[in-house]
Design a protein around this motif. Structure first.
Motif, PDB file in Angstrom:
ATOM      1  N   ALA A 123       0.832  -1.203   0.000  1.00  0.00           N
ATOM      2  CA  ALA A 123       0.000   0.000   0.000  1.00  0.00           C
ATOM      3  C   ALA A 123       0.870   1.259   0.000  1.00  0.00           C
ATOM      4  O   ALA A 123       0.575   2.233  -0.706  1.00  0.00           O
ATOM      5  CB  ALA A 123      -0.931  -0.012   1.212  1.00  0.00           C
ATOM      6  N   ALA A 124       1.940   1.234   0.788  1.00  0.00           N
ATOM      7  CA  ALA A 124       2.853   2.383   0.823  1.00  0.00           C
ATOM      8  C   ALA A 124       3.481   2.608  -0.546  1.00  0.00           C
ATOM      9  O   ALA A 124       3.586   3.759  -1.019  1.00  0.00           O
ATOM     10  CB  ALA A 124       3.938   2.143   1.878  1.00  0.00           C
ATOM     11  N   ARG A 125       3.888   1.528  -1.215  1.00  0.00           N
ATOM     12  CA  ARG A 125       4.480   1.668  -2.554  1.00  0.00           C
ATOM     13  C   ARG A 125       3.462   2.233  -3.545  1.00  0.00           C
ATOM     14  O   ARG A 125       3.805   3.049  -4.406  1.00  0.00           O
ATOM     15  CB  ARG A 125       5.001   0.319  -3.044  1.00  0.00           C
ATOM     16  N   GLU A 126       2.207   1.789  -3.435  1.00  0.00           N
ATOM     17  CA  GLU A 126       1.170   2.293  -4.346  1.00  0.00           C
ATOM     18  C   GLU A 126       0.962   3.795  -4.159  1.00  0.00           C
ATOM     19  O   GLU A 126       0.865   4.543  -5.146  1.00  0.00           O
ATOM     20  CB  GLU A 126      -0.130   1.536  -4.110  1.00  0.00           C
ATOM     21  N   LEU A 127       0.899   4.240  -2.914  1.00  0.00           N
ATOM     22  CA  LEU A 127       0.735   5.666  -2.663  1.00  0.00           C
ATOM     23  C   LEU A 127       1.953   6.444  -3.168  1.00  0.00           C
ATOM     24  O   LEU A 127       1.818   7.548  -3.711  1.00  0.00           O
ATOM     25  CB  LEU A 127       0.507   5.916  -1.174  1.00  0.00           C
ATOM     26  N   GLU A 128       3.119   5.871  -2.995  1.00  0.00           N
ATOM     27  CA  GLU A 128       4.350   6.503  -3.485  1.00  0.00           C
ATOM     28  C   GLU A 128       4.342   6.569  -5.012  1.00  0.00           C
ATOM     29  O   GLU A 128       4.752   7.575  -5.602  1.00  0.00           O
ATOM     30  CB  GLU A 128       5.566   5.730  -2.982  1.00  0.00           C
ATOM     31  N   ASN A 129       3.850   5.507  -5.656  1.00  0.00           N
ATOM     32  CA  ASN A 129       3.774   5.490  -7.119  1.00  0.00           C
ATOM     33  C   ASN A 129       2.835   6.575  -7.647  1.00  0.00           C
ATOM     34  O   ASN A 129       2.987   7.034  -8.787  1.00  0.00           O
ATOM     35  CB  ASN A 129       3.301   4.117  -7.615  1.00  0.00           C
ATOM     36  N   GLN A 130       1.867   6.959  -6.819  1.00  0.00           N
ATOM     37  CA  GLN A 130       0.936   8.016  -7.223  1.00  0.00           C
ATOM     38  C   GLN A 130       1.449   9.407  -6.868  1.00  0.00           C
ATOM     39  O   GLN A 130       0.725  10.400  -7.010  1.00  0.00           O
ATOM     40  CB  GLN A 130      -0.437   7.775  -6.596  1.00  0.00           C
ATOM     41  N   GLY A 131       2.695   9.479  -6.405  1.00  0.00           N
ATOM     42  CA  GLY A 131       3.321  10.778  -6.183  1.00  0.00           C
ATOM     43  C   GLY A 131       3.401  11.237  -4.749  1.00  0.00           C
ATOM     44  O   GLY A 131       3.909  12.326  -4.474  1.00  0.00           O
ATOM     45  N   ALA A 132       2.899  10.429  -3.809  1.00  0.00           N
ATOM     46  CA  ALA A 132       3.000  10.805  -2.398  1.00  0.00           C
ATOM     47  C   ALA A 132       4.418  10.562  -1.891  1.00  0.00           C
ATOM     48  O   ALA A 132       5.124   9.663  -2.366  1.00  0.00           O
ATOM     49  CB  ALA A 132       2.007  10.011  -1.570  1.00  0.00           C
ATOM     50  N   GLU A 133       4.814  11.342  -0.919  1.00  0.00           N
ATOM     51  CA  GLU A 133       6.132  11.181  -0.280  1.00  0.00           C
ATOM     52  C   GLU A 133       5.961  10.431   1.036  1.00  0.00           C
ATOM     53  O   GLU A 133       5.114  10.781   1.851  1.00  0.00           O
ATOM     54  CB  GLU A 133       6.755  12.548  -0.018  1.00  0.00           C
ATOM     55  N   LEU A 134       6.756   9.392   1.223  1.00  0.00           N
ATOM     56  CA  LEU A 134       6.722   8.633   2.469  1.00  0.00           C
ATOM     57  C   LEU A 134       7.709   9.246   3.451  1.00  0.00           C
ATOM     58  O   LEU A 134       8.874   9.465   3.114  1.00  0.00           O
ATOM     59  CB  LEU A 134       7.067   7.166   2.228  1.00  0.00           C
ATOM     60  N   VAL A 135       7.239   9.532   4.672  1.00  0.00           N
ATOM     61  CA  VAL A 135       8.110  10.099   5.697  1.00  0.00           C
ATOM     62  C   VAL A 135       7.944   9.281   6.982  1.00  0.00           C
ATOM     63  O   VAL A 135       6.852   8.814   7.297  1.00  0.00           O
ATOM     64  CB  VAL A 135       7.783  11.584   5.966  1.00  0.00           C
ATOM     65  N   GLU A 136       9.028   9.092   7.701  1.00  0.00           N
ATOM     66  CA  GLU A 136       8.966   8.386   8.973  1.00  0.00           C
ATOM     67  C   GLU A 136       8.515   9.337  10.074  1.00  0.00           C
ATOM     68  O   GLU A 136       8.976  10.473  10.147  1.00  0.00           O
ATOM     69  CB  GLU A 136      10.328   7.788   9.329  1.00  0.00           C
ATOM     70  N   VAL A 137       7.583   8.858  10.894  1.00  0.00           N
ATOM     71  CA  VAL A 137       7.128   9.631  12.047  1.00  0.00           C
ATOM     72  C   VAL A 137       7.227   8.751  13.287  1.00  0.00           C
ATOM     73  O   VAL A 137       7.280   7.520  13.190  1.00  0.00           O
ATOM     74  CB  VAL A 137       5.686  10.147  11.866  1.00  0.00           C
ATOM     75  N   ASP A 138       7.255   9.398  14.427  1.00  0.00           N
ATOM     76  CA  ASP A 138       7.413   8.669  15.684  1.00  0.00           C
ATOM     77  C   ASP A 138       6.280   9.018  16.633  1.00  0.00           C
ATOM     78  O   ASP A 138       5.884  10.187  16.737  1.00  0.00           O
ATOM     79  CB  ASP A 138       8.762   9.041  16.323  1.00  0.00           C
ATOM     80  N   LEU A 139       5.752   8.000  17.290  1.00  0.00           N
ATOM     81  CA  LEU A 139       4.769   8.188  18.357  1.00  0.00           C
ATOM     82  C   LEU A 139       5.373   7.579  19.615  1.00  0.00           C
ATOM     83  O   LEU A 139       5.126   6.422  19.942  1.00  0.00           O
ATOM     84  CB  LEU A 139       3.441   7.517  17.993  1.00  0.00           C
ATOM     85  N   PRO A 140       6.169   8.324  20.342  1.00  0.00           N
ATOM     86  CA  PRO A 140       6.994   7.748  21.415  1.00  0.00           C
ATOM     87  C   PRO A 140       6.222   7.142  22.574  1.00  0.00           C
ATOM     88  O   PRO A 140       6.772   6.313  23.303  1.00  0.00           O
ATOM     89  CB  PRO A 140       7.854   8.935  21.872  1.00  0.00           C
TER      90      PRO A 140
END
Length: 505
Positions: free
Chosen positions: A287-304
């Motif tokens: 799913a992440a790759r599909e969203l990236e293929n559509q032009g979205a940027e994947l960023v890492e976030v933290d919920l400590p």
């Protein structure tokens, strides 16, 4: 050529009725026929209401014949989780405690679906008082997953999810306190949305955890869920619910907008959490790759502070459940034990015999957590953790528009496979924190897992009252997984139920 109701989305049904391709009565009868043909195997319903359904359908047909403007979901059948009141039905919460309770008013969420033209076909099964993740704790019967009837549909809104997955109805309402819409949606392969807390009125819904509960829709497509959200929120704030808020947006308006240049948050710790199966991890990564293929940027976030979510939930939830269920004492409401010597005995025995094991467990836990000397130690700490988790999400959304994560750590398991309550509670690992923070979340089906052959899903979570943006990402994900040849979403009705009842002339 014959059509089956399980092949049609809610949007397609409404458009077909408006165009005169078929009548609302034909659609309602097809839904009732599908239920009659499939319920022995699925058992999604506690009560089917043919008289209410056909009467509502006839009103739609009469309005069309008179040339009146039809509401947006005119003639679309829907199921109602049995913790929501509707005049003319029982509202049992799947409990012996309320087995004979007749609704004396209609919940706002149900009324708004009726006002949008929807046709009520019945009350869907659930875990007793919404306590559970399987729908096995229903006092009347378990519900079975349409993709494999030896497996659970999830819970607590398992009946609603299974009814959509089995092609009995195109839309259903559920309630979500710790994942009770998104988890069964994932296990049954349908779209399920928990809106932001306060977006949908809870008036007329029997409460579990008042600061956690939220009503939301199940559908076959993201568009259907967006249409249902328009119905649920379009009339604005409900004066009968003090937590209700105005949501002055059209959830369909930007549904098909591109996501190019937008940011999707990924939580690495979630993707490595214990209990997440390889096929669920692979599905979310795809799913992440599909969203990236559509032009979205994947960023890492933290919920400590995410590790504290389950602990905080199982303090706040039982405490609120204990308070909310105190009214069911066999005197004011609920099952009444006969031949008792006094009121104390009647209340005690009525509760002992009216509630099932999980309902008793959570109320006893809540009573303990609210007792003197314990309250300060646990309840205050849980509320502090809630504040920190809410702040973590707010900080994460400074870096992204939505967060992508699993909806469930695994696919549907067999009935009775998990017997330890604490292990069952861990099934809500990926959903509970969203209820704690109050944000919206939507589970999107991604097809069938390579190992199990069962539905897999991903969850998109948005900032508070940014549910329209969240649905835009969900639609992009659905669009990327749509069958180009047929236009169908990744999953439709479970194959074993296709063509069994529900035929439209």
């Amino acid at each position: 050529m014959a059509q089956y109701i399980d092949t049609l989305s809610a949007a397609r049904i409404a458009a077909g009725i408006k165009a005169g391709e078929f009548s609302a009565r034909e659609v309602a009868q097809a839904s009732l026929d599908a239920i009659a043909a499939r319920e022995d195997a699925v058992q999604a319903f506690l009560q089917v209401c043919p008289e209410l359904a056909l009467a509502a359908a006839d009103r739609v047909d009469a309005a069309r014949a008179a040339g009146g403007e039809l509401p947006p979901l005119a003639g679309v059948p829907f199921a109602i989780k049995d913790n929501m009141n509707l005049v003319g039905t029982r509202t049992t919460c799947a409990s012996r405690m309320l087995e004979n309770y007749e609704s004396v008013y209609t919940a706002t969420c149900v009324q708004r679906m009726l006002d949008a033209g929807c046709v009520p076909v019945g009350k869907a099964n659930m875990d007793e008082f919404a306590f559970g993740s399987t729908t096995d704790s229903s006092a009347f019967h378990p519900t079975h997953n349409p993709w494999d009837t030896e497996r659970v549909p999830g819970g607590s809104s398992g009946g609603s999810a299974a009814a959509v997955a089995a092609g009995e109805v195109p839309l259903a309402l559920g309630s979500d306190t710790g994942g009770s819409i998104r988890q069964p949606a994932a296990l049954c392969g349908v779209v399920g949305m928990k809106p932001t807390y306060g977006a949908v009125s809870r008036y007329g819904v029997v409460a579990f955890g008042s600061s956690l509960d939220q009503v939301g829709p199940f559908g076959r497509t993201v568009e259907d869920v967006a249409l249902a959200m328009n119905a649920l929120t379009g009339a604005g704030k409900d004066p009968y619910d003090g937590t209700s808020q105005d949501c002055p947006v059209d959830f369909c308006e930007h549904l098909n907008d591109p996501i190019e240049g937008r940011r999707v948050g990924i939580i690495p710790a979630f993707m490595e959490a214990e209990g997440l199966t390889p096929e669920m991890r692979a599905a979310v990564e795809a799913a992440a790759r599909e969203l990236e293929n559509q032009g979205a940027e994947l960023v890492e976030v933290d919920l400590p502070h995410l590790d504290a979510a389950i602990a905080a939930y199982y303090v706040i939830g039982p405490a609120e459940a204990f308070s909310n269920l105190a009214r069911f004492d066999g005197i004011r409401y609920g099952y009444q034990e006969p031949d008792c010597a006094n009121l104390d005995a009647q209340s005690s025995l009525s509760r002992a015999h009216g509630f099932g094991p999980e309902a008793k467990r959570r109320q006893m836990l809540g009573a303990y957590l609210l007792s003197s000397g314990v309250y300060d130690k646990y309840y205050y700490a849980a509320q502090k953790a809630r504040t920190l988790i809410t702040a973590d999400y707010a900080s994460a959304y400074e870096r992204c528009d939505v967060i992508l994560m699993p909806s469930s750590p695994r696919t549907a398991w067999r009935h009775g496979e998990i017997s330890d309550p604490t292990q069952m509670y861990l099934a809500d690992l990926y959903t509970i924190s969203i209820n704690i923070a109050g944000n919206g979340g939507v589970s999107v089906p991604l097809g069938l897992g390579a190992d199990s052959g069962l539905p897999v899903a991903a969850q998109l979570v948005g900032p508070a009252f940014k549910d329209r943006t969240m649905l835009m990402f969900a639609r992009a994900l659905e669009r990327g997984l749509t069958d180009a040849a047929t236009g169908a979403p990744a999953l439709s009705v479970a194959p074993a139920f296709a063509g069994k009842g529900g035929e439209l002339a």
